[in-house]
Design a protein around this motif. Structure first.
Motif, short mmCIF file in Angstrom:
data_model
loop_
_atom_site.label_atom_id
_atom_site.label_comp_id
_atom_site.label_asym_id
_atom_site.label_seq_id
_atom_site.Cartn_x
_atom_site.Cartn_y
_atom_site.Cartn_z
N SER A 38 44.05 33.76 43.40
CA SER A 38 44.81 34.51 44.38
C SER A 38 43.94 35.49 45.16
O SER A 38 43.32 36.38 44.56
N PRO A 39 43.87 35.38 46.48
CA PRO A 39 43.12 36.36 47.27
C PRO A 39 43.69 37.77 47.13
O PRO A 39 42.93 38.75 47.13
N GLU A 40 45.02 37.89 46.99
CA GLU A 40 45.63 39.22 46.86
C GLU A 40 45.22 39.87 45.54
O GLU A 40 44.83 41.05 45.51
N VAL A 41 45.32 39.12 44.45
CA VAL A 41 44.98 39.67 43.14
C VAL A 41 43.50 40.03 43.07
O VAL A 41 43.11 41.05 42.50
N LEU A 45 38.32 42.53 42.98
CA LEU A 45 37.74 41.98 41.75
C LEU A 45 36.74 40.88 42.02
O LEU A 45 36.61 39.93 41.26
N GLY A 46 36.04 40.98 43.15
CA GLY A 46 35.00 40.01 43.44
C GLY A 46 35.44 38.79 44.21
O GLY A 46 34.66 37.87 44.42
N GLY A 47 36.72 38.75 44.63
CA GLY A 47 37.21 37.64 45.42
C GLY A 47 37.78 36.52 44.58
O GLY A 47 37.54 36.42 43.37
N PRO A 48 38.56 35.64 45.20
CA PRO A 48 39.19 34.54 44.47
C PRO A 48 38.18 33.47 44.06
O PRO A 48 37.15 33.30 44.71
N ARG A 49 38.51 32.76 43.00
CA ARG A 49 37.73 31.60 42.58
C ARG A 49 38.34 30.35 43.20
O ARG A 49 39.57 30.26 43.36
N ILE A 78 53.53 36.81 33.83
CA ILE A 78 53.41 37.41 35.16
C ILE A 78 52.08 38.15 35.32
O ILE A 78 51.78 38.64 36.41
N GLY A 79 51.28 38.24 34.25
CA GLY A 79 50.01 38.93 34.36
C GLY A 79 49.35 39.11 33.02
O GLY A 79 49.80 38.56 32.00
N THR A 80 48.28 39.89 33.01
CA THR A 80 47.56 40.20 31.78
C THR A 80 47.19 41.68 31.76
O THR A 80 46.99 42.30 32.80
N VAL A 81 47.09 42.21 30.56
CA VAL A 81 46.52 43.53 30.32
C VAL A 81 45.43 43.36 29.27
O VAL A 81 45.64 42.67 28.27
N THR A 82 44.27 43.96 29.52
CA THR A 82 43.15 43.80 28.61
C THR A 82 42.64 45.15 28.15
O THR A 82 42.68 46.15 28.87
N LEU A 83 42.14 45.18 26.92
CA LEU A 83 41.41 46.31 26.37
C LEU A 83 40.10 45.76 25.83
O LEU A 83 40.08 45.05 24.82
N ASP A 84 39.01 46.03 26.56
CA ASP A 84 37.69 45.54 26.21
C ASP A 84 36.73 46.70 26.04
O ASP A 84 37.01 47.81 26.52
N GLY A 104 42.08 47.09 31.62
CA GLY A 104 42.10 46.27 32.82
C GLY A 104 43.43 45.54 32.91
O GLY A 104 44.12 45.37 31.91
N TYR A 105 43.78 45.11 34.11
CA TYR A 105 45.05 44.41 34.25
C TYR A 105 45.05 43.61 35.54
O TYR A 105 44.34 43.92 36.50
N MET A 106 45.83 42.53 35.56
CA MET A 106 46.07 41.72 36.75
C MET A 106 47.51 41.22 36.69
O MET A 106 47.97 40.78 35.63
N PHE A 107 48.20 41.27 37.82
CA PHE A 107 49.57 40.77 37.90
C PHE A 107 49.71 39.87 39.12
O PHE A 107 49.10 40.11 40.16
#
Length: 209
Positions: A38-41, A45-49, A78-84, A104-107
């Motif tokens: 997703s370009p929006e997400v 974050l470095g751009g879409p893959r 609908i997304g992820t939440v990370t603790l790294d 970190g998170y992405m939705f």
């Protein structure tokens, strides 16, 4: 033992008012691909893959690793939440030995603007505070990422420093767990791969507050 420390993983699913924080499952694969394509997400974050690259790279069971919560709404991711643990070579640290826990998170875009990120991140922070009492959590985002900056404030992160990285100004904040006596004064949010493709350059973690 996990990368987070002496924490049993996975925890039991965490339920909030509207969401479930859980381990990833094979049915989440399409949503993982959508997040990284997703370009929006991926704006900060470095751009879409490329989608065809992701179709080949993402395993049948993506994101199955300690510290990664899938955010589930009514049975769908609908997304992820990370603790790294923050890499020692990265700028921005509050401990002499580095290795702070970093949120970190992405939705997905269709989940934006409804408070889901606040609700999910607050629940993850409460889980972390119970699992590793007294340990702070850090968050790094581009100052240009208005959504992420607003979310950091809602969750109770306070600015520690700013610095330049990957050609952009970065905001680095710290969240400190509350003690029982202070929990009524500050309670973040509202809530009663490995296989995962690399989350990019870290230049503004998170999309979809």
């Amino acid at each position: 033992m996990t990368g987070l420390g002496p924490v049993a993983w996975p925890p039991a699913p965490i339920r909030t008012e509207r969401l479930v924080l859980r381990e990833s499952e094979p049915r989440d694969r399409a949503a993982f691909i959508e997040l990284f394509a997703s370009p929006e997400v991926r704006t900060y974050l470095g751009g879409p893959r490329p989608r065809d690259e992701l179709e080949s790279a993402v395993p049948e069971l993506p994101g199955r690793r300690p510290g990664l919560f899938v955010i589930d709404l009514d049975g769908a991711m609908i997304g992820t939440v990370t603790l790294d643990r923050r890499d020692a070579e990265r700028p921005g640290h509050i401990r002499p030995d580095a290795g702070e826990a970093e949120l970190g998170y992405m939705f997905l875009p269709e989940a934006w603007g409804r408070g889901y990120a606040t609700e999910a991140c607050a629940a993850a922070l409460r889980w972390f505070a119970a699992a590793l009492p007294g340990e702070p959590v850090v968050l790094c985002t581009q100052t240009a990422n208005d959504r992420s900056m607003r979310l950091a404030a809602k969750l109770g992160f306070t600015e520690a420093r700013r610095f330049e990285e990957w050609g952009a100004e970065q905001w680095f904040g710290v969240w400190l767990p509350t003690t029982p006596s202070s929990s009524r004064r500050r309670r973040p949010g509202h809530a009663r791969s490995d296989g995962e493709p690399h989350q990019g350059q870290g230049d503004g973690r998170g999309a979809g507050a």
